[in-house]
Motif scaffolding. Structure first.
Motif, PDB file in Angstrom:
ATOM      1  N   PHE A   1       0.644  -1.312  -0.077  1.00 26.55           N
ATOM      2  CA  PHE A   1      -0.027   0.104   0.210  1.00 26.55           C
ATOM      3  C   PHE A   1       0.858   1.305   0.037  1.00 26.55           C
ATOM      4  N   THR A   2       0.296   2.350  -0.464  1.00 25.82           N
ATOM      5  CA  THR A   2       0.891   3.773  -0.299  1.00 25.82           C
ATOM      6  C   THR A   2       1.487   3.999   0.759  1.00 25.82           C
TER       7      THR A   2
ATOM      8  N   ALA B   1      -0.237   5.458   4.088  1.00 24.58           N
ATOM      9  CA  ALA B   1      -1.626   5.145   4.190  1.00 24.58           C
ATOM     10  C   ALA B   1      -2.074   4.649   5.645  1.00 24.58           C
TER      11      ALA B   1
ATOM     12  N   GLN C   1      -9.319   5.088   2.022  1.00 24.47           N
ATOM     13  CA  GLN C   1      -8.124   4.553   1.439  1.00 24.47           C
ATOM     14  C   GLN C   1      -8.134   3.978   0.077  1.00 24.47           C
TER      15      GLN C   1
END
Length: 661
Positions: free
Chosen positions: A227-228, A231, A242
């Motif tokens: 995930f970024t 986040a 999200q």
């Protein structure tokens, strides 16, 4: 049958279409062995299964608390985290220690392997006093290794929700009358937790490996993030929405993969290690993939390891290494498309869901091949696993061409289920690796494959918003009731799944597979990390295995030592660490060669022990074999040396040789 001209005219097209469909059906069927052939093949293997010890007194849960916008798919978000490693953590010379992550408790547990002496009580690694919030952070894997090069094994733990932590082994006995670290039972007090990054950030790391990327003689860290960065995935009290991946096949909005260069270390009772971020050496489309597995290996013999990123929701990436000490440089290599090659069977162009990677010489030509897991479940989503066979065409590398072609289908390794770890290892010592996989996604009683198919074909503009996703909560099922395949090679030229024939076909939802010889008998054992369930250790009990040679290839902690070879496992007074990336070629009568490179942690969440093991088949136990060893010393110099050893285990202390290249 009516053969009149009128009938043929009226129904000819239907007959042709039916014949075509029937032909495609039979062409798609995998070859089968007879029952006698399967029984004969399976007779070469035997395992006993034992549960990996758990620390009592901790309640189990079956799903994580997630951000409110992700609650609809909380089981999907909670589908990773199980991990396992085999290593020699207590310094007794055997890789008989297990470090594993259990998502049910979020404990990172260190324990003796089942069936080995109870040398210490199982304990957990916790980053106290470093910042850690169990409501927004969770461990995803553990990678043992000697990060500060003091001859004592450390453990790096990587997480969702924060940057990784290295648990450095203390050595309070250096230069004193106090017992050394190797003489004291392992416990949490044996370690000092230190940060990998200069500041704590929210990373979502799913895989890690260690390798000397720049050739300076020290080991660097490669992290695959998902995930970024920043986040709020595990924050049940978070606001907003999200972001998920921006595409099911071309997503480049994941967390930044990291390349961390070794920058110095100290040992003793206040150990430390420092790394420098050099991630900008990767193109953004490589760095921002949704990575689930990473591996390194030198594919062209120049002693600079290449990097393979196995990516979810987009193409895998192979980076050719052109680095020099202190400066990383890579070229992205891609496969060659032919008229009969689908795009997704061209390395670097696939649109699959990469979740595992491993290296070995599968076809016995003296070149390393690459085994990759994707989703390949019949009647669900049958993409394809990859077996990238090395063509040896290194001349094309200069033009950005990867010397690999996928032969997973003709070799029988293209299909199984929802794959995770892909592991190659020789479990019967015949000189040919077996292929084992961790498979399964979420287990329940509501089949969600129809809805997942809808998502897989939906517009990319919708995919990033979790509100557009299928429900995936406790009780939902996606490939939740399959077994982990155990593929063995048959003389017909294909691999066949014999898991049901050797008693390792219990349905599991698995993630990581670690291999190692825990009792020193020359037979590789393995451990499997299961998601939201008990994890298991499989002790190898093969009765008719071939001979073997095993190598503990170690770099002396003090440095400057010439090569020394000792029979057996490392003695308690040996201060050294695994020489990651070192290459060995075993020469057998008749000209056959076996190759291997010391693995720094390749794969998804399973970490094999860091010795080299070669099955010698019917090679006589009393006849020595010649082994060519190539390594970098602590000064970054490449060394080569040939040794001759009898079958069995040997400890080789490397160092500096006069034959520098």
């Amino acid at each position: 049958m009516n053969n009149s001209p009128g009938f043929t005219q009226r129904h000819g097209r239907r007959i042709i279409a039916l014949a075509a469909v029937t032909g495609l059906y039979w062409a798609a069927q995998l070859p089968q062995l007879s029952q006698d052939e399967m029984t004969s093949l399976a007779s070469q293997y035997a395992f006993t299964m034992q549960a990996i010890p758990e620390i009592p007194g901790h309640a189990h849960r079956m799903v994580r608390n997630v951000h409110p916008s992700l609650e609809r798919i909380c089981s999907w978000i909670s589908s990773v985290g199980a991990a396992v490693a085999l290593h020699d953590l207590d310094g007794d010379g055997l890789s008989n220690d297990i470090c594993y992550v259990d998502p049910r408790t979020d404990l990172v547990t260190v324990t003796p392997a089942p069936g080995t002496p109870a040398r210490y009580a199982p304990f957990s690694l916790h980053p106290d006093p470093l910042p850690y919030d169990s409501t927004t952070m969770a461990p995803m894997g553990a990678l043992p290794g000697d990060y500060n090069e003091d001859g004592l094994a450390d453990v790096m733990v990587y997480y969702w929700g924060r940057t990784p932590v290295i648990f450095l082994r203390n050595d309070t006995g250096v230069g004193t009358d106090t017992p050394t670290a190797a003489e004291m039972p392992l416990s949490m007090t044996s370690y000092t937790p230190v940060e990998v990054a200069p500041r704590v950030e929210r990373w979502f790391t799913n895989c890690a490996t260690v390798s000397d990327l720049d050739g300076d003689g020290h080991y660097d860290i490669i992290l695959g993030n998902y995930f970024t960065d920043g986040a709020d995935i595990l924050n049940a009290g978070g606001a907003g929405t999200q972001e998920m991946q921006q595409s099911m096949s071309r997503a480049f909005n994941g967390g930044t993969n990291r390349l961390l260069l070794w920058a110095g270390a100290t040992g003793g009772d206040h150990p430390a290690v420092n790394f420098r971020d050099a991630s900008d050496a990767m193109p953004v489309e490589v760095a921002r993939a949704w990575t689930l597995a990473v591996g390194t290996a030198d594919i062209d013999g120049d002693m600079r390891p290449e990097i393979y990123f196995s990516n979810d929701f987009g193409p895998d990436r192979l980076l050719y290494n052109r680095s020099t000490p202190g400066r990383l440089a890579f070229t992205v290599l891609e496969g060659t498309k032919t008229f009969t090659t689908p795009n997704s069977k061209v390395l670097g162009h696939d649109s699959f869901k990469g979740m595992g990677v491993d290296f070995a010489d599968v076809n016995g030509d003296g070149l390393l091949d690459i085994y990759v897991s994707n989703i390949a479940g019949e009647y669900s989503l049958e993409e394809s696993h990859f077996l990238w066979i090395n063509t040896g065409d290194t001349a094309g590398i200069a033009r950005g061409r990867a010397p690999f072609a996928d032969l997973s289908e003709p070799l029988g390794l293209s299909r199984s289920s929802w794959g995770w770890e892909s592991r190659l290892a020789d479990f019967n010592n015949d000189g040919i690796p077996e292929a084992v996989q961790a498979t399964g996604f979420v287990k329940g009683n509501r089949n969600r494959w129809p809805e997942l198919h809808e998502l897989a074909t939906s517009n990319d503009q919708l995919v990033a918003d979790p509100r557009c996703w299928l429900p995936c909560r406790p009780g939902d099922d996606l490939s939740g009731n399959q077994h982990n395949p155990f593929f063995a090679y048959h003389a017909s030229g294909r691999y066949f799944d014999i898991a049901s024939m050797i008693g390792v076909d219990r349905p599991m939802v698995s993630r990581g597979i670690a291999t190692g010889d825990v009792d020193g008998d020359g037979l590789l054992d393995f451990a499997v990390a299961n998601q939201w369930d008990t994890s298991f250790f499989f002790h190898n009990k093969a009765l008719n295995a071939g001979t073997f040679v095993g190598l503990h290839l170690m770099m002396p902690a003090a440095g400057g030592q010439a090569l020394a070879v000792h029979p057996g496992h490392p003695a308690s007074d040996v201060r050294g660490y695994p020489a990651i990336g070192t290459q060995a070629v075993v020469h057998l009568p008749g000209g056959r060669e076996l190759i291997g490179q010391v693995d720094g942690g390749n794969g998804h969440s399973g970490k094999r022990s860091q010795e080299l093991h070669f099955g010698l088949g019917d090679h006589p136990a009393g006849i020595p074999v010649r082994i060519d060893i190539t390594w970098r010393d602590r000064n970054g110099q490449v060394n080569r040396k040939s040794i001759e050893v009898m079958p069995g285990w040997h400890t080789v202390l490397l160092g500096s040789q006069t034959a520098n290249v």
